[in-house]
Scaffold this motif. Structure first.
Motif, PDB file in Angstrom:
ATOM      1  N   ILE A 134      -6.169   8.524  -1.371  1.00 22.73           N
ATOM      2  CA  ILE A 134      -4.888   7.956  -0.936  1.00 22.73           C
ATOM      3  C   ILE A 134      -3.771   8.978  -0.795  1.00 22.73           C
ATOM      4  CG2 ILE A 134      -3.078   6.333  -1.622  1.00 22.73           C
ATOM      5  CD1 ILE A 134      -5.097   4.586  -2.853  1.00 22.73           C
ATOM      6  N   VAL A 135      -3.738   9.956  -1.707  1.00 20.88           N
ATOM      7  CA  VAL A 135      -2.557  10.825  -1.765  1.00 20.88           C
ATOM      8  C   VAL A 135      -2.712  12.117  -0.950  1.00 20.88           C
ATOM      9  CG1 VAL A 135      -0.951  12.022  -3.301  1.00 20.88           C
ATOM     10  CG2 VAL A 135      -2.011   9.883  -4.049  1.00 20.88           C
ATOM     11  N   TRP A 183       0.861  -1.169   0.000  1.00 20.45           N
ATOM     12  CA  TRP A 183       0.000   0.000   0.000  1.00 20.45           C
ATOM     13  C   TRP A 183       0.910   1.236   0.000  1.00 20.45           C
ATOM     14  CZ3 TRP A 183      -0.692   4.385   2.831  1.00 20.45           C
ATOM     15  CH2 TRP A 183      -1.896   5.053   2.650  1.00 20.45           C
ATOM     16  N   PRO A 184       0.646   2.311  -0.693  1.00 23.83           N
ATOM     17  CA  PRO A 184      -0.501   2.569  -1.584  1.00 23.83           C
ATOM     18  C   PRO A 184      -0.270   2.158  -3.032  1.00 23.83           C
ATOM     19  CG  PRO A 184       0.790   4.558  -1.385  1.00 23.83           C
ATOM     20  CD  PRO A 184       1.506   3.505  -0.577  1.00 23.83           C
ATOM     21  N   TRP A 185       0.938   1.636  -3.312  1.00 23.63           N
ATOM     22  CA  TRP A 185       1.258   1.341  -4.724  1.00 23.63           C
ATOM     23  C   TRP A 185       0.368   0.266  -5.299  1.00 23.63           C
ATOM     24  CZ3 TRP A 185       3.386   5.581  -5.321  1.00 23.63           C
ATOM     25  CH2 TRP A 185       4.274   6.093  -4.377  1.00 23.63           C
ATOM     26  N   LYS A 186      -0.129  -0.602  -4.451  1.00 18.18           N
ATOM     27  CA  LYS A 186      -0.949  -1.685  -4.991  1.00 18.18           C
ATOM     28  C   LYS A 186      -2.241  -1.153  -5.612  1.00 18.18           C
ATOM     29  CE  LYS A 186      -3.250  -2.944  -0.685  1.00 18.18           C
ATOM     30  NZ  LYS A 186      -3.559  -4.083   0.186  1.00 18.18           N
ATOM     31  N   PRO A 220     -10.682  10.757  -7.696  1.00 16.75           N
ATOM     32  CA  PRO A 220     -11.115  10.221  -6.401  1.00 16.75           C
ATOM     33  C   PRO A 220     -10.025   9.355  -5.762  1.00 16.75           C
ATOM     34  CG  PRO A 220     -12.836   9.902  -8.043  1.00 16.75           C
ATOM     35  CD  PRO A 220     -11.646  10.437  -8.767  1.00 16.75           C
ATOM     36  N   MET A 221      -9.301   8.609  -6.597  1.00 14.27           N
ATOM     37  CA  MET A 221      -8.224   7.755  -6.090  1.00 14.27           C
ATOM     38  C   MET A 221      -7.179   8.591  -5.349  1.00 14.27           C
ATOM     39  SD  MET A 221      -6.894   4.530  -6.381  1.00 14.27           S
ATOM     40  CE  MET A 221      -6.827   3.654  -7.928  1.00 14.27           C
ATOM     41  N   ASN A 257      -6.056   2.415   4.593  1.00 16.57           N
ATOM     42  CA  ASN A 257      -5.456   1.116   4.901  1.00 16.57           C
ATOM     43  C   ASN A 257      -5.470   0.879   6.420  1.00 16.57           C
ATOM     44  OD1 ASN A 257      -3.955  -1.205   4.146  1.00 16.57           O
ATOM     45  ND2 ASN A 257      -2.049  -0.204   4.767  1.00 16.57           N
ATOM     46  N   SER A 258      -6.248   1.668   7.133  1.00 16.42           N
ATOM     47  CA  SER A 258      -6.197   1.629   8.597  1.00 16.42           C
ATOM     48  C   SER A 258      -6.788   0.345   9.187  1.00 16.42           C
ATOM     49  CB  SER A 258      -6.958   2.830   9.157  1.00 16.42           C
ATOM     50  OG  SER A 258      -6.994   2.781  10.557  1.00 16.42           O
ATOM     51  N   TYR A 259      -6.282  -0.019  10.344  1.00 13.28           N
ATOM     52  CA  TYR A 259      -6.802  -1.178  11.071  1.00 13.28           C
ATOM     53  C   TYR A 259      -8.044  -0.833  11.878  1.00 13.28           C
ATOM     54  CZ  TYR A 259      -2.514  -3.791  10.302  1.00 13.28           C
ATOM     55  OH  TYR A 259      -1.481  -4.452   9.739  1.00 13.28           O
ATOM     56  N   LEU A 260      -8.187   0.471  12.197  1.00 15.66           N
ATOM     57  CA  LEU A 260      -9.277   0.879  13.073  1.00 15.66           C
ATOM     58  C   LEU A 260     -10.598   0.926  12.324  1.00 15.66           C
ATOM     59  CD1 LEU A 260      -8.087   3.903  15.214  1.00 15.66           C
ATOM     60  CD2 LEU A 260      -8.619   1.587  15.964  1.00 15.66           C
TER      61      LEU A 260
END
Ligand SMILES: *[C@@H]1O[C@H](CO)[C@@H](O)[C@H](O)[C@H]1NC(C)=O
Ligand SMILES: *[C@@H]1O[C@H](CO)[C@@H](O)[C@H](O)[C@H]1NC(C)=O
Ligand SMILES: *[C@@H]1O[C@H](CO)[C@@H](O)[C@H](O)[C@H]1NC(C)=O
Length: 403
Positions: free
Chosen positions: A238-239, A183-186, A233-234, A253-256
């Motif tokens: 992410i950026v 992440w975030p390249w994926k 939107p991407m 990509n958060s766990y919370l």
């Protein structure tokens, strides 16, 4: 009777439908800001509450390197951290949450693009966090350039299908972590790759490879221009505000579980972003070390003196105490037999090598220990565009050196 029952049921249904549509339309619009404000404040309050660190300047058992993409963190990892921690002390590489395995008992170093919410999986009071920050505008430029650069590597393939298939096969074969898993390249790379192929196909259909250029960041016929990229939107997801969200633990990509609602609220009502900023600042305050990409020399030196020095003395102390234990109890010997203490570094050596790396970074940017500066990346993109994005970046660098 049946008929009456039906009318009753149907009208009930209608009423419910009506109620539902009222709820869906009216009330959230009216109360959305209030709701968001509560959600964000609650999150900020509980986040700040967890941030009571008394001995934040002391290295704890686990060092968590929160790697913000495009800040030069790879240099720190390869040139500094790998020298301080042997392989056996490294936690399984976690550049994607699926890979994280906190059970490796002896691991002392965790390096990841995951965000701060990773802390919820770690023993909070036994973990020291370090990170590197960069001027946000430069970071966004660099993110854009890296997305294009990695995606452009696939253009050696005749079409998108074959590029995607090949990438899949390579990943299955490779045992290490590929950029496409991280992440975030994926998300960013496959998206750019699709876009590059679409633009190339369009050029081919037009039957001309002539391109009008108005600068490296606006090569519409070859790749997505910068202004288009940052408005998608991407990129918003992410950026934008990427580093702040990462430190706050609010990336996508958060766990919370609640982080996603908090992020959406903050994106919708910018004024609520102030709470996120407060949390992020507080966390930075409590980190063992924060480097700045722009101040590379000072940052590297400080890293050696603050982090390096403590890692070295911690390793020594634990080697000594384990030796004592081992002498008393020979059964423990098997636990110590690996190469845990192979790196017997002297602090002076380490400080010396950090400054050497700094010099190497300046003199030879093709080294593994590299900091890709914005300026260099601009040249790269320029070369890339003149060559119609047909060559691999490595070849491009060679080409550039010839010119
Ligand atoms: C893509 O390229 C491969 C390899 O040259 C070829 O076999 C395949 O038919 C191509 N697919 C399309 C959709 O053009
Ligand atoms: C994160 O962002 C990417 C790209 O916009 C998206 O595909 C993915 O579903 C998002 N993940 C979450 C949990 O929102
Ligand atoms: C840079 O480093 C690489 C790898 O060590 C080496 O092959 C190359 O000659 C160096 N280039 C310069 C300009 O020093």
């Amino acid at each position: 009777m049946r008929w009456v029952a039906c009318i009753l049921r149907c009208s009930m249904l209608l009423m419910l439908l009506g109620l539902a549509s009222i709820l869906a339309n009216a009330s959230p619009i009216k109360n959305d800001f209030g709701h968001c404000e509560r959600v964000v404040k609650k999150w900020a309050f509980s986040s700040l509450d967890q941030e009571v660190k008394e001995d934040r300047h002391t290295l704890q058992d686990l060092l968590f390197f929160l790697h913000v993409p495009r800040t030069g963190g790879r240099t720190y990892f390869h040139c500094f951290l790998k020298k301080l921690y042997s392989k056996s002390l490294e936690c399984p590489r976690s550049y994607d949450k699926l890979r994280f395995d906190p059970r490796k008992p002896k691991c002392r170093l965790l390096v990841t693009h995951d965000d701060y919410s990773m802390m919820s999986k770690l023993p909070n009071h036994r973990t020291s966090v370090v990170t590197i920050l960069r001027n946000p505008v430069d970071r966004v430029f660099s993110t854009y350039e890296f997305s294009v650069e990695v995606a452009a590597r696939f253009l050696v393939h005749p079409n998108l299908t074959s590029a995607t298939q090949m990438a899949g096969r390579l990943r299955a074969k490779m045992r290490g972590v590929s950029t496409l898993d991280i992440w975030p390249w994926k998300y960013l790379v496959p998206w750019m790759r699709e876009d590059l192929f679409a633009r190339r196909d369009a050029r081919r259909q037009k039957g001309s490879d002539d391109t009008k250029s108005s600068g490296s960041y606006d090569m519409n016929e070859i790749f997505m221009p910068l202004h288009e990229y940052i408005n998608t939107p991407m990129a918003h997801d992410i950026v934008h505000n990427g580093a702040t969200f990462q430190v706050a633990g609010l990336t996508n990509n958060s766990y919370l579980a609640e982080s996603h609602e908090v992020r959406h609220c903050v994106q919708k009502y910018k004024i609520l972003g102030e709470h996120v900023l407060q949390v992020a600042k507080k966390r930075l305050d409590n980190m063992l070390y924060v480097g700045l990409t722009e101040e590379h020399k000072e940052s590297a030196t400080m890293f050696a003196n603050v982090v390096g020095a403590q890692v070295i003395s911690q390793r020594r102390a634990s080697a000594m105490s384990l030796e004592n234990v081992a002498n008393e109890n020979s059964e423990q010997n098997s636990l110590l037999s690996d190469s845990e203490f192979e790196n017997d570094y002297d602090l002076d050596d380490f400080v010396h090598s950090t400054s050497q790396v700094y010099l190497l970074v300046l003199q030879n940017r093709t080294l593994c220990c590299q900091i890709l500066s914005l300026k260099m990346m601009t040249t790269r993109i320029a070369v890339l565009t003149t060559m119609q994005v047909r060559l691999l970046p490595l070849k491009m660098v060679k080409q550039r050196n010839k010119i």
